[in-house]
Write a protein that holds these residues in place. Structure first.
Motif, mmCIF file in Angstrom:
data_model
loop_
_atom_site.group_PDB
_atom_site.id
_atom_site.type_symbol
_atom_site.label_atom_id
_atom_site.label_comp_id
_atom_site.label_asym_id
_atom_site.label_seq_id
_atom_site.Cartn_x
_atom_site.Cartn_y
_atom_site.Cartn_z
ATOM 1 N N HIS A 185 0.862 -1.174 0.000
ATOM 2 C CA HIS A 185 0.000 0.000 0.000
ATOM 3 C C HIS A 185 0.905 1.232 0.000
ATOM 4 C CE1 HIS A 185 -3.940 1.846 0.400
ATOM 5 N NE2 HIS A 185 -3.368 2.765 1.147
ATOM 6 N N VAL A 186 0.820 2.015 -1.082
ATOM 7 C CA VAL A 186 1.681 3.193 -1.226
ATOM 8 C C VAL A 186 0.944 4.403 -0.668
ATOM 9 C CG1 VAL A 186 2.940 4.649 -2.839
ATOM 10 C CG2 VAL A 186 2.694 2.204 -3.311
ATOM 11 N N LEU A 187 1.525 5.032 0.354
ATOM 12 C CA LEU A 187 0.865 6.171 0.982
ATOM 13 C C LEU A 187 0.940 7.425 0.111
ATOM 14 C CD1 LEU A 187 2.058 5.773 4.683
ATOM 15 C CD2 LEU A 187 -0.194 5.249 3.742
ATOM 16 N N GLY A 188 2.022 7.557 -0.614
ATOM 17 C CA GLY A 188 2.220 8.761 -1.417
ATOM 18 C C GLY A 188 2.832 9.901 -0.621
ATOM 19 N N GLY A 189 3.493 9.579 0.481
ATOM 20 C CA GLY A 189 4.140 10.608 1.298
ATOM 21 C C GLY A 189 4.069 10.228 2.760
ATOM 22 N N THR A 190 4.452 11.152 3.619
ATOM 23 C CA THR A 190 4.315 10.946 5.057
ATOM 24 C C THR A 190 3.558 12.133 5.629
ATOM 25 O OG1 THR A 190 6.511 11.906 5.287
ATOM 26 C CG2 THR A 190 6.356 9.520 5.462
ATOM 27 N N LEU A 191 2.925 11.911 6.771
ATOM 28 C CA LEU A 191 2.285 13.016 7.477
ATOM 29 C C LEU A 191 3.333 14.069 7.767
ATOM 30 C CD1 LEU A 191 0.153 11.087 10.124
ATOM 31 C CD2 LEU A 191 -0.663 12.213 8.055
ATOM 32 N N SER A 192 2.980 15.313 7.597
ATOM 33 C CA SER A 192 3.937 16.369 7.887
ATOM 34 C C SER A 192 3.184 17.636 8.261
ATOM 35 C CB SER A 192 4.837 16.615 6.680
ATOM 36 O OG SER A 192 5.614 17.763 6.885
ATOM 37 N N ALA A 193 3.299 18.012 9.520
ATOM 38 C CA ALA A 193 2.624 19.225 9.974
ATOM 39 C C ALA A 193 3.216 20.434 9.257
ATOM 40 C CB ALA A 193 2.784 19.360 11.484
ATOM 41 N N LEU A 194 4.533 20.413 9.071
ATOM 42 C CA LEU A 194 5.210 21.547 8.442
ATOM 43 C C LEU A 194 4.732 21.760 7.008
ATOM 44 C CD1 LEU A 194 8.950 21.496 9.516
ATOM 45 C CD2 LEU A 194 7.315 23.369 9.749
ATOM 46 N N ASP A 195 4.617 20.657 6.255
ATOM 47 C CA ASP A 195 4.209 20.776 4.857
ATOM 48 C C ASP A 195 2.695 20.713 4.695
ATOM 49 O OD1 ASP A 195 6.861 20.900 4.196
ATOM 50 O OD2 ASP A 195 7.052 18.741 3.910
ATOM 51 N N GLY A 196 1.953 20.610 5.800
ATOM 52 C CA GLY A 196 0.497 20.572 5.719
ATOM 53 C C GLY A 196 -0.040 19.307 5.087
ATOM 54 N N VAL A 197 0.641 18.162 5.299
ATOM 55 C CA VAL A 197 0.168 16.892 4.760
ATOM 56 C C VAL A 197 -0.602 16.160 5.855
ATOM 57 C CG1 VAL A 197 0.828 14.711 3.698
ATOM 58 C CG2 VAL A 197 2.155 16.764 3.233
ATOM 59 N N GLY A 198 -1.896 15.986 5.657
ATOM 60 C CA GLY A 198 -2.731 15.294 6.624
ATOM 61 C C GLY A 198 -3.079 13.893 6.168
ATOM 62 N N PRO A 199 -3.780 13.105 7.009
ATOM 63 C CA PRO A 199 -4.104 11.703 6.701
ATOM 64 C C PRO A 199 -4.873 11.536 5.391
ATOM 65 C CG PRO A 199 -4.626 12.217 8.980
ATOM 66 C CD PRO A 199 -4.253 13.507 8.347
ATOM 67 N N ASP A 200 -5.756 12.502 5.070
ATOM 68 C CA ASP A 200 -6.567 12.339 3.869
ATOM 69 C C ASP A 200 -5.771 12.614 2.598
ATOM 70 O OD1 ASP A 200 -8.712 11.628 5.386
ATOM 71 O OD2 ASP A 200 -9.487 13.674 5.547
ATOM 72 N N ASP A 201 -4.610 13.253 2.729
ATOM 73 C CA ASP A 201 -3.747 13.461 1.566
ATOM 74 C C ASP A 201 -2.955 12.194 1.244
ATOM 75 O OD1 ASP A 201 -4.450 16.218 1.488
ATOM 76 O OD2 ASP A 201 -3.039 16.591 3.129
ATOM 77 N N LEU A 202 -3.020 11.207 2.104
ATOM 78 C CA LEU A 202 -2.049 10.110 2.054
ATOM 79 C C LEU A 202 -2.573 8.727 1.682
ATOM 80 C CD1 LEU A 202 0.447 10.608 4.951
ATOM 81 C CD2 LEU A 202 0.696 11.144 2.566
ATOM 82 N N ARG A 203 -3.761 8.532 1.333
ATOM 83 C CA ARG A 203 -4.315 7.202 1.055
ATOM 84 C C ARG A 203 -4.379 6.346 2.321
ATOM 85 N NH1 ARG A 203 -2.821 3.750 -2.365
ATOM 86 N NH2 ARG A 203 -4.672 3.701 -3.622
ATOM 87 N N ILE A 204 -4.489 6.990 3.489
ATOM 88 C CA ILE A 204 -4.675 6.214 4.722
ATOM 89 C C ILE A 204 -6.114 5.687 4.816
ATOM 90 C CG2 ILE A 204 -4.714 6.382 7.254
ATOM 91 C CD1 ILE A 204 -2.168 8.010 7.106
ATOM 92 N N PRO A 205 -7.135 6.474 4.406
ATOM 93 C CA PRO A 205 -8.499 5.903 4.406
ATOM 94 C C PRO A 205 -8.596 4.646 3.548
ATOM 95 C CG PRO A 205 -8.593 8.287 4.165
ATOM 96 C CD PRO A 205 -7.143 7.926 4.100
ATOM 97 N N GLN A 206 -7.965 4.663 2.359
ATOM 98 C CA GLN A 206 -7.985 3.484 1.497
ATOM 99 C C GLN A 206 -7.326 2.288 2.179
ATOM 100 O OE1 GLN A 206 -7.236 6.608 0.554
ATOM 101 N NE2 GLN A 206 -7.406 6.903 -1.668
ATOM 102 N N LEU A 207 -6.285 2.579 2.965
ATOM 103 C CA LEU A 207 -5.598 1.500 3.685
ATOM 104 C C LEU A 207 -6.550 0.837 4.666
ATOM 105 C CD1 LEU A 207 -3.032 -0.036 4.597
ATOM 106 C CD2 LEU A 207 -2.524 1.873 6.115
ATOM 107 N N VAL A 208 -7.303 1.674 5.411
ATOM 108 C CA VAL A 208 -8.256 1.142 6.383
ATOM 109 C C VAL A 208 -9.327 0.303 5.670
ATOM 110 C CG1 VAL A 208 -9.944 1.784 8.148
ATOM 111 C CG2 VAL A 208 -7.791 3.043 7.979
ATOM 112 N N ASP A 209 -9.780 0.798 4.492
ATOM 113 C CA ASP A 209 -10.771 0.042 3.732
ATOM 114 C C ASP A 209 -10.251 -1.332 3.337
ATOM 115 O OD1 ASP A 209 -12.438 2.181 3.908
ATOM 116 O OD2 ASP A 209 -12.066 2.927 1.871
ATOM 117 N N ARG A 210 -8.968 -1.386 2.966
ATOM 118 C CA ARG A 210 -8.425 -2.656 2.478
ATOM 119 C C ARG A 210 -8.318 -3.702 3.584
ATOM 120 N NH1 ARG A 210 -3.087 -1.899 -0.988
ATOM 121 N NH2 ARG A 210 -3.446 -4.102 -1.428
#
Lengths: 199, 199
Positions: A107-132
């Motif tokens: 499962h490729v997230l497409g990045g990591t969570l990053s408060a500095l860069d404003g990357v949140g869980p929904d930017d990362l394919r984490i919901p899809q991971l939970v679905d799988r």
């Protein structure tokens, strides 16, 4: 470059210089090399790029790069063994595939969570991971994330959001094969000592 | 790479790895970058390559890379001032054009004489150079060849084969602008001392 160098060639040099690892100087050198080997290299390379541009897309299931909606790994029934390896990027997936020892899916997230860069869980394919978790009856999630602050933050977030009953593992930390202790950082040596094994 | 990575992408990685300055690893990284920026970079790059492949050719007169039989420099009447700069390669021509101070025309040899590599005068566009002496009423030939054994051998061969009455010059040797003496080789320092100028 003066007005006497040709616009098409200048344009190609400028585009090629945008590749990681190439700058304006090496791009100019590469373009000259390409023009010298027009039939052997330039034309095949242009065709290969056009083919990849036309066919490459993200696998809808895992985020791997594919030429179909579902990548060959996800389409392979034999790899649906309930093990799911979570990686940050397609390059990590490729690296693990090169090792050839992992037989499950990714499962490729497409990045990591990053408060500095404003990357949140929904930017990362984490919901899809939970679905799988449910749809592919995953029993083990292997977190193969970088040993950086952002990587570890992401790992912790995923741990908190996966359903219970799933085994969570992460890559072992220790001395790389062929690694010399003298050149290793203190963190790695500490991790290798803490995870020492009986021989 | 395993059987699960796609043939088209592997093919592109292999081709791109043939560029000078790129290897298999950096090529893989570049291809991933290209696929991520498909519309912004991959497609424009493929198109630019196809355009250059279709249009690039050697100038029949000087050997410069051009999109027409005669390159813009040779086609420019103003540059037919009787000065002809002899270079080894198109990259040298581009370097001199970037400096923007030379107003004459060029002659690209396409290499240097090399007994070891079996490169003789007829492999090098030296006969075409001799032909141009008369047809373009050249009065000065500037030998801008590398300060290597092969470069200097080539320079001497050309000196011996040009018609008399033509002024032959070569690039000055000395300290590069911004160069620090401490980092210069002995040969350059000797050349700079021998060619010292009154201030």
């Amino acid at each position: 470059m003066s007005q006497n160098t040709l616009a098409e060639i200048e344009h190609l040099i400028a585009l090629l210089a945008k590749l990681p690892g190439l700058g304006p100087r090496s791009s100019r050198r590469a373009v000259l090399h390409l023009i010298r080997k027009k039939d052997l290299l330039l034309t095949p390379l242009a065709n290969a790029m056009q083919e990849v541009a036309a066919s490459a897309r993200s696998c809808l299931n895992c985020g791997n790069i594919s030429t179909s909606d579902i990548c060959p790994i996800c389409a392979d029934e034999a790899r649906g063994n309930g093990e799911l390896c979570v990686v940050e990027d397609v390059s990590d997936l490729w690296a693990i595939e090169r090792a050839g020892s992992f037989k499950g899916r990714y499962h490729v997230l497409g990045g990591t969570l990053s408060a500095l860069d404003g990357v949140g869980p929904d930017d990362l394919r984490i919901p899809q991971l939970v679905d799988r978790m449910a749809s592919e009856s995953v029993h083990e999630v292997i977190l193969a994330l970088d040993a950086t602050i952002d990587g570890q933050t992401t790992a912790h977030y995923i741990m908190d959001h996966l359903p219970s009953g799933v085994t969570l593992t992460s890559l072992a930390q220790g001395v790389p094969i062929g690694g010399e202790l003298d050149y290793l950082d203190e963190g790695t040596i500490t991790a290798a000592l803490n995870s020492r094994k009986a021989v």
